[in-house]
Scaffold this motif. Structure first.
Motif, PDB file in Angstrom:
ATOM      1  N   ASP A 121       0.830  -1.195   0.000  1.00 44.71           N
ATOM      2  CA  ASP A 121       0.000   0.000   0.000  1.00 44.71           C
ATOM      3  C   ASP A 121       0.870   1.253   0.000  1.00 44.71           C
ATOM      4  O   ASP A 121       1.259   1.753   1.046  1.00 44.71           O
ATOM      5  N   GLY A 122       1.234   1.697  -1.201  1.00 44.22           N
ATOM      6  CA  GLY A 122       1.950   2.963  -1.309  1.00 44.22           C
ATOM      7  C   GLY A 122       3.459   2.860  -1.270  1.00 44.22           C
ATOM      8  O   GLY A 122       4.142   3.862  -1.434  1.00 44.22           O
ATOM      9  N   GLY A 123       3.986   1.661  -1.034  1.00 43.52           N
ATOM     10  CA  GLY A 123       5.433   1.527  -0.999  1.00 43.52           C
ATOM     11  C   GLY A 123       6.022   1.428  -2.397  1.00 43.52           C
ATOM     12  O   GLY A 123       5.298   1.235  -3.385  1.00 43.52           O
ATOM     13  N   ALA A 124       7.361   1.566  -2.479  1.00 45.89           N
ATOM     14  CA  ALA A 124       8.029   1.445  -3.771  1.00 45.89           C
ATOM     15  C   ALA A 124       7.818   0.043  -4.324  1.00 45.89           C
ATOM     16  O   ALA A 124       7.693  -0.922  -3.575  1.00 45.89           O
ATOM     17  N   THR A 125       7.761  -0.055  -5.633  1.00 44.82           N
ATOM     18  CA  THR A 125       7.545  -1.378  -6.227  1.00 44.82           C
ATOM     19  C   THR A 125       8.810  -1.925  -6.841  1.00 44.82           C
ATOM     20  O   THR A 125       8.856  -3.057  -7.311  1.00 44.82           O
ATOM     21  N   SER A 126       9.854  -1.084  -6.876  1.00 43.80           N
ATOM     22  CA  SER A 126      11.143  -1.577  -7.351  1.00 43.80           C
ATOM     23  C   SER A 126      12.242  -0.919  -6.563  1.00 43.80           C
ATOM     24  O   SER A 126      12.015   0.119  -5.927  1.00 43.80           O
ATOM     25  N   THR A 156      15.061   5.737  -4.166  1.00 41.43           N
ATOM     26  CA  THR A 156      15.944   6.907  -4.101  1.00 41.43           C
ATOM     27  C   THR A 156      15.474   7.869  -3.000  1.00 41.43           C
ATOM     28  O   THR A 156      14.297   8.212  -2.929  1.00 41.43           O
ATOM     29  N   GLY A 157      16.422   8.249  -2.157  1.00 42.44           N
ATOM     30  CA  GLY A 157      16.110   9.240  -1.123  1.00 42.44           C
ATOM     31  C   GLY A 157      15.269   8.722   0.028  1.00 42.44           C
ATOM     32  O   GLY A 157      14.795   9.500   0.855  1.00 42.44           O
ATOM     33  N   LYS A 158      15.058   7.395   0.110  1.00 41.51           N
ATOM     34  CA  LYS A 158      14.175   6.864   1.161  1.00 41.51           C
ATOM     35  C   LYS A 158      14.959   6.409   2.389  1.00 41.51           C
ATOM     36  O   LYS A 158      16.185   6.372   2.382  1.00 41.51           O
ATOM     37  N   LYS A 159      14.190   6.019   3.412  1.00 39.28           N
ATOM     38  CA  LYS A 159      14.783   5.454   4.633  1.00 39.28           C
ATOM     39  C   LYS A 159      14.630   3.949   4.600  1.00 39.28           C
ATOM     40  O   LYS A 159      13.515   3.436   4.403  1.00 39.28           O
ATOM     41  N   ILE A 160      15.714   3.252   4.832  1.00 44.95           N
ATOM     42  CA  ILE A 160      15.652   1.790   4.802  1.00 44.95           C
ATOM     43  C   ILE A 160      16.202   1.236   6.124  1.00 44.95           C
ATOM     44  O   ILE A 160      17.285   1.631   6.579  1.00 44.95           O
ATOM     45  N   ALA A 161      15.441   0.327   6.726  1.00 42.64           N
ATOM     46  CA  ALA A 161      15.885  -0.289   7.970  1.00 42.64           C
ATOM     47  C   ALA A 161      16.776  -1.490   7.669  1.00 42.64           C
ATOM     48  O   ALA A 161      16.431  -2.334   6.839  1.00 42.64           O
ATOM     49  N   VAL A 162      17.926  -1.533   8.330  1.00 44.90           N
ATOM     50  CA  VAL A 162      18.793  -2.714   8.244  1.00 44.90           C
ATOM     51  C   VAL A 162      19.060  -3.216   9.663  1.00 44.90           C
ATOM     52  O   VAL A 162      18.956  -2.452  10.618  1.00 44.90           O
ATOM     53  N   ASN A 163      19.386  -4.485   9.764  1.00 47.31           N
ATOM     54  CA  ASN A 163      19.567  -5.082  11.094  1.00 47.31           C
ATOM     55  C   ASN A 163      20.648  -4.381  11.892  1.00 47.31           C
ATOM     56  O   ASN A 163      20.474  -4.057  13.060  1.00 47.31           O
ATOM     57  N   GLN A 210      11.454  -4.375  12.847  1.00 51.51           N
ATOM     58  CA  GLN A 210      11.423  -3.708  11.544  1.00 51.51           C
ATOM     59  C   GLN A 210      10.012  -3.515  10.998  1.00 51.51           C
ATOM     60  O   GLN A 210       9.677  -2.449  10.484  1.00 51.51           O
ATOM     61  N   LEU A 211       9.174  -4.565  11.128  1.00 51.99           N
ATOM     62  CA  LEU A 211       7.847  -4.472  10.524  1.00 51.99           C
ATOM     63  C   LEU A 211       7.057  -3.310  11.115  1.00 51.99           C
ATOM     64  O   LEU A 211       6.396  -2.558  10.392  1.00 51.99           O
ATOM     65  N   ALA A 212       7.163  -3.156  12.454  1.00 46.10           N
ATOM     66  CA  ALA A 212       6.441  -2.051  13.104  1.00 46.10           C
ATOM     67  C   ALA A 212       6.915  -0.719  12.565  1.00 46.10           C
ATOM     68  O   ALA A 212       6.114   0.189  12.334  1.00 46.10           O
ATOM     69  N   ALA A 213       8.226  -0.597  12.361  1.00 46.54           N
ATOM     70  CA  ALA A 213       8.764   0.653  11.835  1.00 46.54           C
ATOM     71  C   ALA A 213       8.239   0.900  10.418  1.00 46.54           C
ATOM     72  O   ALA A 213       7.954   2.034  10.029  1.00 46.54           O
ATOM     73  N   LEU A 214       8.091  -0.179   9.645  1.00 49.33           N
ATOM     74  CA  LEU A 214       7.611  -0.042   8.270  1.00 49.33           C
ATOM     75  C   LEU A 214       6.138   0.354   8.244  1.00 49.33           C
ATOM     76  O   LEU A 214       5.750   1.316   7.579  1.00 49.33           O
ATOM     77  N   THR A 215       5.324  -0.375   9.001  1.00 49.69           N
ATOM     78  CA  THR A 215       3.882  -0.115   8.947  1.00 49.69           C
ATOM     79  C   THR A 215       3.523   1.232   9.566  1.00 49.69           C
ATOM     80  O   THR A 215       2.535   1.844   9.185  1.00 49.69           O
ATOM     81  N   SER A 216       4.341   1.707  10.516  1.00 50.24           N
ATOM     82  CA  SER A 216       4.027   3.005  11.097  1.00 50.24           C
ATOM     83  C   SER A 216       4.646   4.145  10.287  1.00 50.24           C
ATOM     84  O   SER A 216       4.538   5.306  10.687  1.00 50.24           O
ATOM     85  N   GLY A 217       5.287   3.807   9.169  1.00 46.41           N
ATOM     86  CA  GLY A 217       5.792   4.849   8.285  1.00 46.41           C
ATOM     87  C   GLY A 217       7.093   5.476   8.710  1.00 46.41           C
ATOM     88  O   GLY A 217       7.513   6.483   8.169  1.00 46.41           O
ATOM     89  N   ARG A 218       7.743   4.897   9.743  1.00 48.92           N
ATOM     90  CA  ARG A 218       9.028   5.463  10.171  1.00 48.92           C
ATOM     91  C   ARG A 218      10.110   5.198   9.123  1.00 48.92           C
ATOM     92  O   ARG A 218      11.053   5.963   9.022  1.00 48.92           O
ATOM     93  N   VAL A 219      10.007   4.035   8.422  1.00 47.77           N
ATOM     94  CA  VAL A 219      10.938   3.732   7.335  1.00 47.77           C
ATOM     95  C   VAL A 219      10.121   3.334   6.109  1.00 47.77           C
ATOM     96  O   VAL A 219       8.929   2.998   6.217  1.00 47.77           O
ATOM     97  N   ASP A 220      10.796   3.369   4.937  1.00 52.08           N
ATOM     98  CA  ASP A 220      10.074   3.086   3.688  1.00 52.08           C
ATOM     99  C   ASP A 220      10.319   1.677   3.198  1.00 52.08           C
ATOM    100  O   ASP A 220       9.568   1.148   2.380  1.00 52.08           O
ATOM    101  N   ALA A 221      11.404   1.059   3.691  1.00 57.39           N
ATOM    102  CA  ALA A 221      11.692  -0.310   3.268  1.00 57.39           C
ATOM    103  C   ALA A 221      12.483  -0.984   4.374  1.00 57.39           C
ATOM    104  O   ALA A 221      13.100  -0.313   5.196  1.00 57.39           O
ATOM    105  N   ILE A 222      12.428  -2.316   4.388  1.00 50.66           N
ATOM    106  CA  ILE A 222      13.189  -3.045   5.398  1.00 50.66           C
ATOM    107  C   ILE A 222      13.958  -4.181   4.750  1.00 50.66           C
ATOM    108  O   ILE A 222      13.519  -4.758   3.751  1.00 50.66           O
ATOM    109  N   GLY A 223      15.098  -4.491   5.300  1.00 51.24           N
ATOM    110  CA  GLY A 223      15.861  -5.652   4.852  1.00 51.24           C
ATOM    111  C   GLY A 223      15.643  -6.765   5.852  1.00 51.24           C
ATOM    112  O   GLY A 223      16.360  -6.861   6.837  1.00 51.24           O
ATOM    113  N   ALA A 224      14.615  -7.586   5.613  1.00 50.89           N
ATOM    114  CA  ALA A 224      14.166  -8.538   6.622  1.00 50.89           C
ATOM    115  C   ALA A 224      14.730  -9.929   6.403  1.00 50.89           C
ATOM    116  O   ALA A 224      14.895 -10.372   5.266  1.00 50.89           O
TER     117      ALA A 224
END
Ligand SMILES: Nc1ncnc2c1ncn2[C@@H]1O[C@H](COP(=O)(O)OP(=O)(O)OP(=O)(O)O)[C@@H](O)[C@H]1O
Ligand SMILES: Nc1ncnc2c1ncn2[C@@H]1O[C@H](COP(=O)(O)OP(=O)(O)OP(=O)(O)O)[C@@H](O)[C@H]1O
Ligand SMILES: Cc1ncc(C[n+]2csc(CCO)c2C)c(N)n1
Ligand SMILES: [Mg+2]
Ligand SMILES: [Mg+2]
Lengths: 269, 278, 257, 305, 269
Positions: free
Chosen positions: D108-113, D118-125, D159-173
């Motif tokens: 829902d609204g996230g990047a598809t590729s 570009t310019g987003k926040k990504i969560a890494v472990n 990570q998932l909570a951060a993603l769904t609450s919009g704190r980050v735009d992508a996660i490396g899960a």
């Protein structure tokens, strides 16, 4: 009277005040002989408590010194006991009346039957039945009597008392005065008493030291020539008693005393 | 912490609420407080605020906790944590109270120790994990070391403040009656410091519990913390929260024990005197 | 008096120097992988903090620490007064407070992320949440032990409300507030590290944690030493403030003589 | 001394540190199957929750063997810690079907590729680790400047909570959170992150200390033989592994059924391992490129005498 | 004298003692009219302080009640001030002398020129120059005078004083007695004074209430028929003064008084 037991040598004391140093005691010197009973009187704030603290080794004088048997006092000597003016703070709230009295006796090998000694002291100051009460469960006057009982049970060679009867009624006061005189005789104590009550000073003492307003000096020393055995009624009826009382009054006021009646009233105030 | 003073005495006014003074008041009010908090949690977890998140509802966690309570492994974890906590606290008290009293009553000791104490106090034990493991291994000893290292300072500082709380009138009295150094410590300094030490003990006991669990979690020594680590890596959020709740419950238990002890030793204290004298 | 103060200063300096020398000598030998020699530590310290990464790591940490500690003090005093003043509130809140105080800081991290995101607020929350309890407890106990005559005196003169808080309660429990703050401040430095464990790409705590992850032992020590010095300095500052604010207490306890 | 069974006289007790993750379940599973007992080892499993405790525990001889990863070993080698790689664990899969670390966004609204990040926040472990390098390489491979995104270190569980609450735009899960996340939310899988680095990326390994190797080479060899048997058993019996995981790692059985399992290997590809060290260096995760071959033991080492 | 301002109705008070409840006050009742000056005397520990606390609304009686203008007292009424027996603890150690006196005045809109009022009060009790000192920088008697100054500056309609002059010398005491009488007249205060000094009770009061030993009851109430204007010397020379003093003494002792001379001395003690 034997040799000088206590010597106050040119004691002066200056405190840091709010704006500038406060000179509480200008220069005070006097001596107390062995077994003597000396009273110190003087206006409020003239440095009586300060002086007592210096003698007890609780605070150093700014200049001068105090000697006990010729030895400079820097620490409270073991043979000395103090009844503090601020009795409420000097009782330990975590100990009962009995506990407060027993505590200083713990190391006194020379006093056998400590429990009995304490019980007798409690009884003597009229607090029988209150031995297991804590100080905060007692009235002001009762607390003050605990402090007195503690000092008497300790049987010191030298007893310093700072207005020890300020918070008790006239009758209790008279009883306590006689109690102190009696204990003093029995155990041969030397006593230094600070009091605001001129009658009391004369009644109890061998000598009265009068201090001036601060910065204080010794204004006068009066020897009390009353018979050694004192009695609340008969002693106070003596002409010599009236004369001494007036003399102390005059020394304090620095002026002629009013009529005896009024003097008694005012002095008794 | 049962107060001596009535509300009016402290607030300076008669509080409008009903005075709850019956015998079971502490238990009833305490339970009411817990119920209130649980209700709050349930609402928060179910509303939009964090619904998208991983915060499970109170009822879900309670259910899991009930399930866990039936498992011996759960109690093994609780037992291990409390054992480590107990040993740690014993050492902490034995070291911190005398040291704190000494630092509080002898200025020279405080000045001599101040550099070490003030420097080590903020050093995070958890940041010393490699050192801890090297020194004490993956064992109870490591957890105990971290507990002591983490809670000894706060109790020592509390005892130090306590030792400085001796009233001058009382101190003068003790001195003038020639109480020895040891007697003064026992009959003057210790009782005066006791209220501060009591607070310090309650602070330190919770800190020790937190550290015990944290250390178990990080080092992997048996205990609630270790169970938490496993629940965490497994992504079992509900189990994880059940364990967190359990650590809070242990905190309440520890508090009850310590305030009971306090009531015994501080009977004379202003804070323990009867409220409105009958 | 002055002579004594000087003696104490020398004592402090002497002991510090002695301990540093002892540490230096001890660490000169091979003490295992988690240790490193003092010169190496100092080298790492210099490389890390003078003044290369100062802006990157120290400044953000100081901001988080400052905000977190301030919040802890404010909340701690407010909550402590509330809890200490009313028996009803105390009984109601005691189990919850005991509960909250016993939550492992690490377990608060997920919740803090959810509630406060990945910025400064989340770290400030972690620090303030854990550090306020020593103050709450000290203040509440301090209020409960206030002298009855003093309170009666305030009551009989109807010093109440904010006046009472400002002029009676707060000054009276100042020694307790400081006792709590002294513990909280060191805890705040500890919690800095915990709070920077997640969702942080800078800060002293992050630096320490990262050094540990990458097994850079000298860097880890550089971070630990900085934390120690930071706590030492801040606590010293707090003591100076305390001496000024609690002068009356020092006098009542006769420590000035 | 037992009467009957083969090398009873030589049975030796060792402690092996294992983090409660699927790729490391292979040894406990092998122990369960008696595959180490067969080689004269009585293995005690010590569950390790934090990786940082492993090297000091090995060096202090608290553990004799432990799991680790090749990427993180570059860090240890860079610091010249006296540790040795005794054998492999798993290698990465190549596709979204079999790589267990993936780059995810919200449907829902996230990047598809990846290009859309570009310019987003990504969560890494964690930072300065393989996960950081993976994401950066994925970005680079998709033509995105890694410097334009900000990487936020958030542990897998959060990570998932951060993603769904919009704190980050992508996660490396990674697993099991990958499966869990897919169960809880509608997600786009943008990349198989291990595969972005290289095909068949060597992932987990088992190691011991140099000291222990010198003192007990025969135990090391026995461990290697047991490990090899275990790896082969796990490869041959994926269902046994799936059944074992809930018990070993506390993962929900329903999740364990769906999880992407590791791809087991019984050899160490030296060239690839060296390449990992180079990449780690290139991306600044380690200060130098250590010579990894110095640390890799033959699998198995030769028997003495 | 106008209507009854203060009514003490069958007040009894029991405390938890060490072993069993301590009945401090058995049953005490008396009234104080508007503008009246009433003294309460009685042996140490008889419940005077306790009674004052009940009247001030600081503690509830076990049974009975106290009324101010017919309204039950449950809270310290705004128009009332108290000088506590334990003066040292009733002062705030973090405030200077001036600060202690000003604090109760903060919310008093009706007192203009608070700084000046405070300065005057400080001057009146003889502490000029000590306004910026802290209580712990003062002697016991000086602290007690600060507590008196605070109460006087507050200008209450009703003033309760619990042995307010216990720690000051005779001269200062007399001055303070007159100060209180003067302020009382100027601001039309009603005063209830607890004292151990029989002369003081008679000299200052319109009426003296004598309490018995605990569990205490009112043993006697004496109306003091002296002229309203009192003077330390002339008033005390009056025959009526001597008669009243003896009467109070007898009421306390419950026996015949000794010779006047001795009575004065003992009572004054
Ligand atoms: N700690 C202190 N700091 C500053 N000044 C002090 C201190 N202690 C006492 N003083 C001052 O020293 C003087 C003497 O005080 P002291 O207590 O000895 O008097 P006192 O004769 O005992 O009076 P009282 O009869 O009222 O008890 C007072 O003016 C007081 O202000
Ligand atoms: N908090 C308390 N707990 C228990 N008993 C108390 C308490 N306060 C007072 N009492 C008891 O009540 C009695 C009266 O005390 P109160 O202080 O009223 O006496 P008082 O008349 O003021 O005496 P004094 O002239 O000595 O000040 C005493 O016997 C005392 O022991
Ligand atoms: C100060 C400090 N706190 C915690 C840990 C342990 N730790 C670091 S990350 C993590 C899991 C969450 O990512 C845990 C448990 C540490 N080493 N240092
Ligand atoms: Mg004095
Ligand atoms: Mg009284």
């Amino acid at each position: 009277m034997s040799a000088q037991l206590l010597e106050v040598v040119d004691v002066a004391k200056t405190f840091d005040g709010a704006h500038r140093p406060v000179k509480a005691i200008e220069r005070v010197g006097f001596t107390v002989a062995e077994d003597e009973f000396v009273s110190v009187v003087g206006p409020s704030g003239c440095g009586k408590t300060t002086l007592l603290r210096c003698i007890a080794g609780l605070a150093p004088p700014t200049t001068g010194c105090t000697l006990l048997r010729g030895v400079p006092v820097t620490e409270p000597p073991p043979e000395l006991a103090v009844v503090f003016q601020d009795y409420a703070r000097s009782l330990f709230p975590w100990l009962t009346v009995r506990g407060n009295i027993l505590l200083p006796l713990r190391r006194r090998r020379d006093i056998p039957g400590k429990e009995r000694t304490a019980a007798e002291a409690i009884e003597a100051v009229g607090l029988a039945g209150f031995a297991d009460h804590y100080p905060w469960q007692l009235s002001g006057g009762m607390q003050q009597r605990v402090a007195i009982a503690r000092a008497l049970a300790y049987r010191p060679r030298v007893l310093l008392m700072d207005e020890p009867f300020a918070s008790v009624d006239a009758q209790t006061r008279a009883d306590l005065e006689d109690l102190v005189l009696e204990v003093r005789r029995r155990f041969r104590m030397t006593v230094l008493l600070v009091t605001h009550d001129i009658d009391e000073a004369v009644y109890m003492s061998d000598r009265v030291v009068v201090l001036s307003r601060p910065p204080s000096v010794v204004k006068e020393e009066l020897t009390v020539g009353l018979p050694a055995d004192r009695h609340q009624i008969t002693t106070k009826e003596l002409r010599e008693f009236a004369r001494l009382r007036t003399a102390v009054y005059v020394a304090i006021k620095g002026q002629e005393a009013p009529s005896p009646q009024a003097t008694a009233a005012t002095a008794g105030g | 912490m049962a107060s001596a003073l009535s509300e009016e005495e402290v607030l300076g006014m008669r509080s409008p609420q009903i005075h709850v003074t019956f015998r079971g008041a502490p238990v009833v009010l305490g339970l009411a407080g817990v119920a209130l908090a649980l209700a709050g949690w349930e609402v928060v977890a179910r509303t939009a605020l964090v619904s998208a998140s991983d915060l499970p509802s109170a009822s879900l966690v309670a259910g899991e906790l009930v399930r866990q309570v039936g498992r011996p492994a759960f109690w093994a974890g609780v037992g291990a944590t409390m054992t480590q906590w107990g040993i740690g606290m014993l050492i902490t008290v034995a070291v911190a109270v005398p040291a704190g009293l000494l630092m509080g009553s002898v200025e020279a000791v405080w000045r001599a120790l101040r550099p070490v104490v003030e420097f080590l106090r903020p050093v995070p034990g958890m940041a010393l994990i490699p050192l801890t493991v090297l020194l004490w291994g993956l064992s109870t000893a490591s957890v105990v070391f971290l507990i002591v290292f983490g809670s000894v300072w706060s109790l020592a500082v509390a005892a130090m403040y306590g030792a400085r709380n001796v009233d001058e009138g009382a101190r003068d009295t003790a001195r003038s009656y020639g109480l020895s150094r040891l007697e003064r410590v026992r009959w003057l300094v210790l009782p005066s410091a006791l209220p501060f030490i009591a607070t310090g003990l309650r602070v330190a006991s919770a800190t020790a519990l937190i550290i015990a669990i944290g250390a178990e979690l990080v080092i992997g020594v048996a205990g609630l913390g270790h169970d938490m680590a496993i629940a965490q890596t497994a992504g079992d959020v509900v189990h994880m929260y059940a364990l967190i709740v359990m650590s809070g419950i242990l905190g309440i238990a520890v508090h009850l024990v310590f305030s009971g002890v306090e009531r015994r030793f501080l009977r004379w204290h202003q804070s323990q005197r009867p409220a409105v004298p009958a | 008096m002055n002579g004594r103060r000087l003696r104490h200063l020398w004592l402090e300096i002497g002991v510090t120097a002695g301990l540093l020398t002892a540490a230096w000598l001890y660490l000169a030998g091979d003490r295992g992988y988690a240790w490193t020699s003092v010169p190496t530590m100092l080298g790492a310290f210099r490389d890390a903090w003078l003044f290369d990464k100062f802006g990157e790591h120290v400044v953000p940490s100081l901001v988080r620490l400052g905000l977190g500690f301030t919040l802890a003090v404010a909340a701690g005093v407010a909550l402590g007064v509330l809890v200490g003043s009313s028996r009803t509130i105390r009984l109601l809140s005691q189990p919850i407070i005991s509960f909250l105080r016993s939550l492992p800081a690490v377990s608060l991290l997920p919740l803090s992320l959810v509630l406060f995101g990945i910025g400064t607020a989340q770290k400030v929350f972690i620090i303030a949440f854990v550090c306020c309890w020593p103050i709450v407890l000290n203040v509440a106990d301090g209020i409960a032990e206030l002298d009855a005559t003093m309170l009666a005196s305030a009551r009989s003169y109807r010093v109440r409300g904010l006046d009472r808080l400002r002029w009676v309660l707060i000054p009276a429990i100042m020694p307790r507030i400081f006792a709590g703050m002294r513990i909280s401040l060191s805890m705040a430095v500890l919690l800095l590290v915990t709070s920077e464990m997640v969702a942080s790409a800078n800060g002293i705590g992050f630096f320490v944690w990262q050094s540990q992850l990458t097994f850079s032992i000298p860097d880890m020590w550089a971070g630990i030493i900085l934390l120690g010095l930071l706590g030492y300095g801040l606590n010293l500052g707090l003591q100076v403030v305390e001496r000024r604010v609690c002068r009356w207490h020092t006098h009542l306890t006769g420590r000035d003589e | 001394g037992g009467a009957g069974t083969e090398p009873s006289a030589a049975v030796r007790t060792i402690t092996v540190g294992v983090q409660p993750n699927t790729p490391f379940a292979v040894v406990p599973l092998g122990v369960r199957q008696g595959l180490f007992q067969k080689h004269g080892l009585d293995v005690k499993i010590k569950v390790i929750s934090t990786a940082t405790t492993i090297p000091p525990a090995l060096l202090a001889d608290q553990l004799q063997f432990s799991n680790w990863s090749f990427a993180s070993f570059a860090t240890l080698a860079d610091k010249k810690l006296p540790l040795k790689i005794v054998g492999p664990g798993d290698t990465a899969g190549r596709t979204l079907e079999n790589d267990y670390i993936q780059l995810l966004t919200l449907k829902d609204g996230g990047a598809t590729s990846v290009a859309g990040l570009t310019g987003k926040k990504i969560a890494v472990n964690s930072l300065a680790s393989l996960t950081e390098v993976q994401v950066k390489m994925a970005l680079k491979n998709a033509g995105v400047n890694p410097a334009s995104v900000s990487l936020v270190p958030i542990p897998f569980p959060d990570q998932l909570a951060a993603l769904t609450s919009g704190r980050v735009d992508a996660i490396g899960a990674g697993e099991p959170f990958l499966t869990l996340a897919k169960q809880k939310a509608e997600l786009n899988a943008l990349a198989a992150l291990n595969a972005e680095i290289m095909p068949d990326l060597p992932l987990s390994l088992w190691m011991t200390s140099e000291n222990y190797l010198q003192q007990h080479p025969e135990v090391v060899r026995a461990f290697q033989l047991g490990l090899k048997d275990s790896l082969e058993y796990a490869r041959a019996n994926p269902d046994a592994l799936r059944k074992f995981i809930p018990e070993f790692a506390g993962v929900d059985a329903a999740v364990a059924d769906k999880m992407i399992l590791p791809t087991w290997t019984t050899s160490v590809d030296q060239a690839k391992v060296q390449r990992i060290a180079e990449i780690m260096h290139e991306y600044g995760a380690v200060a130098s490129t250590p010579d990894m071959s110095k640390y890799i033991l033959p699998f198995p080492i030769e028997a003495k005498g």
